[in-house]
Design a protein around this motif. Sequence first.
Motif, PDB file in Angstrom:
ATOM      1  N   LEU A 122       0.832  -1.209   0.000  1.00  0.00           N
ATOM      2  CA  LEU A 122       0.000   0.000   0.000  1.00  0.00           C
ATOM      3  C   LEU A 122       0.864   1.254   0.000  1.00  0.00           C
ATOM      4  O   LEU A 122       0.532   2.244  -0.668  1.00  0.00           O
ATOM      5  CB  LEU A 122      -0.928  -0.020   1.217  1.00  0.00           C
ATOM      6  CG  LEU A 122      -2.004  -1.119   1.220  1.00  0.00           C
ATOM      7  CD1 LEU A 122      -2.791  -1.091   2.514  1.00  0.00           C
ATOM      8  CD2 LEU A 122      -2.936  -0.960   0.024  1.00  0.00           C
ATOM      9  N   THR A 123       1.955   1.214   0.737  1.00  0.00           N
ATOM     10  CA  THR A 123       2.868   2.374   0.748  1.00  0.00           C
ATOM     11  C   THR A 123       3.451   2.612  -0.635  1.00  0.00           C
ATOM     12  O   THR A 123       3.543   3.754  -1.115  1.00  0.00           O
ATOM     13  CB  THR A 123       3.987   2.149   1.769  1.00  0.00           C
ATOM     14  OG1 THR A 123       3.422   1.941   3.070  1.00  0.00           O
ATOM     15  CG2 THR A 123       4.921   3.350   1.821  1.00  0.00           C
ATOM     16  N   SER A 124       3.852   1.535  -1.300  1.00  0.00           N
ATOM     17  CA  SER A 124       4.414   1.680  -2.642  1.00  0.00           C
ATOM     18  C   SER A 124       3.376   2.238  -3.616  1.00  0.00           C
ATOM     19  O   SER A 124       3.693   3.126  -4.425  1.00  0.00           O
ATOM     20  CB  SER A 124       4.929   0.327  -3.131  1.00  0.00           C
ATOM     21  OG  SER A 124       5.431   0.417  -4.439  1.00  0.00           O
ATOM     22  N   ILE A 125       2.149   1.721  -3.533  1.00  0.00           N
ATOM     23  CA  ILE A 125       1.096   2.237  -4.419  1.00  0.00           C
ATOM     24  C   ILE A 125       0.817   3.702  -4.113  1.00  0.00           C
ATOM     25  O   ILE A 125       0.630   4.523  -5.032  1.00  0.00           O
ATOM     26  CB  ILE A 125      -0.175   1.381  -4.265  1.00  0.00           C
ATOM     27  CG1 ILE A 125       0.083  -0.037  -4.794  1.00  0.00           C
ATOM     28  CG2 ILE A 125      -1.342   2.010  -5.008  1.00  0.00           C
ATOM     29  CD1 ILE A 125      -1.082  -0.976  -4.582  1.00  0.00           C
ATOM     30  N   LEU A 126       0.791   4.070  -2.823  1.00  0.00           N
ATOM     31  CA  LEU A 126       0.533   5.464  -2.447  1.00  0.00           C
ATOM     32  C   LEU A 126       1.625   6.387  -2.972  1.00  0.00           C
ATOM     33  O   LEU A 126       1.352   7.452  -3.525  1.00  0.00           O
ATOM     34  CB  LEU A 126       0.427   5.566  -0.921  1.00  0.00           C
ATOM     35  CG  LEU A 126       0.164   6.977  -0.355  1.00  0.00           C
ATOM     36  CD1 LEU A 126      -1.153   7.525  -0.885  1.00  0.00           C
ATOM     37  CD2 LEU A 126       0.162   6.940   1.166  1.00  0.00           C
TER      38      LEU A 126
END
Length: 778
Positions: A53-57
């Motif tokens: 999720l951090t990477s997508i954000l």
Amino acid sequence: MLQDTDGREAEFMSSMTTNPGQAGGVEQDALASSLHALVRFLRTVRLRSGVLLTSILVACILGTLYYVTAPRIYQSNASLYISRLGKGIDDDGGQAAGNLTRDMPTFKKLMSEEEVIHSAIQRLPEQFRTDLVGVPKERWIEAIRKRLSVSSAFNTNVLDLSYRSEDPRTAAAVLHALLAAYGSFINQTHQGSSEDNLETLNAKQAQVADELRQLKEHQAQLRASAPELIDTGKADETLNTVSENIRLLGDEYVKAQQETYNARSMVHSIQYAIHNGEDVLQFALNSVDSIGQGLIEQSVGLGGTDAIEQERLAKDVLRLQGELQDALSKYGENHDIVMRLRAQILINQEHLRTLPERRRQMFQQMSREHLAPRLLQMAIQRLQTAEQAQRDLWQQIASVQERAQQLTGTLGLIKEIDREIERRMLLMDELMMKVFDIDLNKDTAIRTEVSTRPRVSNVAVSPRLVVTAFLSLFLGTLSGVSIIWVLDIMDDRFRTPEELKIQLDTHVLAMVPCLDDLEGEGFDAVLTHARPHSTEAESFRALRTSIEFSSSETGRIVCTSTEPGDGKTTISSNMATAFAQSGKKTLVIDADMRRPGLSTLLGLRDDLGLSQILRGTDDLDEAARANVRSTKVSGLDVISCGPRPVNPAELLASDRFSNLLAWAETRYEQIIVDAPPVLAVSDPLIVGRLVDAVVMVVRPDKDRRRGVIRAAESVRTHGCNLLGIVVNALSHTEADGYGYGYGHGYAYHEATEEDVANGLSMIAAGQTSGAGSIRKAA
């Protein structure tokens, strides 16, 4: 989570052991292993979903920044229709360009050529040269070419053009200039093509006419040199008289060969007859019919002279007989005249009777002396004449055949010239038709017409919100998965109970915190006995409850670990104490005869113990009773390791050890065997096949995944029942990360019926951390 290399090797070896000799099974196991690894990795992604999720954000934030800050690019589109009016002629009189659709790559390439772009820049007004600002003049063409896109749909005569620029009006203006420059270039290129084609056609006609004249002259010379070739007036048909002569001479030659054969046979036959003294009249008859017939008649006495002689003698006999009758009537029987007449008649009759034989003998003598040599000479002359005739015919045939070959070559040349003449005449007709066509079409051969004019578009084609969002999500997901994969490869530890459960495909029976060393000896150093009401002791009661609530038999279990130092002795001793405290009569056996940790902990390193029982030959019941020791813990007995043997694995694999377990099973409710680590020796695998289940101790702070996975797979591969794992030596921080629920604020209280019900539901769900409360409630 992805399996590491050692784990995959263990799985592969397990599948090969389970299905030996089955190639199809190996392939299926490999596929199943790959799918299993994929599922594990997806679960790992779920466990590390924060990284994803951090990477997508981050990717979405970067994509948003790009979309907000990127310059807007506008695109203008146009279409150019290309048609052909004439049929340009090349030097060979053929169509110059062929099918127009095949030439579209050439027209598309011309649109990006330097001459066209240079002409378009010259036509472009200054206010629309924004794309060339700051670009060196020698690179203007390259700058326009990079922003220009030219394509053509399959099997069409339409060029699709697009130009991108930061100014929408500039994009449309550049396309206008390019279309004008391209049309001018095409017109200049094909201007005057009709005149050039006419000159080419006239020159080609003169060349073809001269070739026709030369071909006809050569054909006439060839026909004059071969008068034997007669033109029949039919197409592709010429009569060759020499061929007919060859056929006739061939027939004559066959007859001459037959005559030679017959003459040679006659010579040989006459020679053979002369040599053997045979009659040669038959050869005379075959050679000369009239002579042969006369000779045969003479040989039998029927020749013409003999016939006259015979007729004369016959008449004389008749005459004498008449005279004899007259003389008898006049003179009587004995008269001299009668006697003389009778003698004369007898003489004539005898002469008439012997005349043919005398003639025949005379002829045979003459035949041998004169006829045979003459016949042989005549036969030899006939043979010589026939052979000479055969040789003459053969020479004639050879001469005629040589002439026939010459005529065949000449005839082939004549036919080839006829075909060339026919081709030249067809080419002349085609050239005349093309001259007529050019007279009708004197305009340029190629015409261009703008089918879609450039328009100013205020909608940016770059950046696009949908594309930017999709790429941000895609790249963010890809980056997150890649980071998780790298972390999974680099971090070779289990971080959560779910990882342990997924990777090992088993249950987490209990999680034991890091225990402090206790002072004292024997069971005074065992936490569950020394501090039964401590928070840490509850983890062992939870372990006991998990084992008791297991669906499989757990009366005989072996406690082992992955590597030395994992705390399996601590776990086995505390687990045995917990079972004894619950009222079960328990026996703990120290089967680690190499490095006996349990016996050392309890201070039982002496001459009594397991090795003494297994090496002995006396009665098992007596040996077991002599080596079993009672402890301070009520209901708990111990069999220490005994003296260290040289062959501990062989002793554990013997029937005496299995009989010992059977003996203990009749006297104890719970049997716990403390075995060496799995990866160190094979002893726990031997014991594991003899007991009901295996409990494996894992220390996440020191054990690596590959070792733990290999140990678990080794246990299963050898047919042992892996009941579950015990997570040992957790720090307070790790305990929180592992969901360890025993904090310092835990307080004992009298459980209500609701607490008991909640505890049972938690156990049914596999959450064993509340097992201690259930025990106290019970």
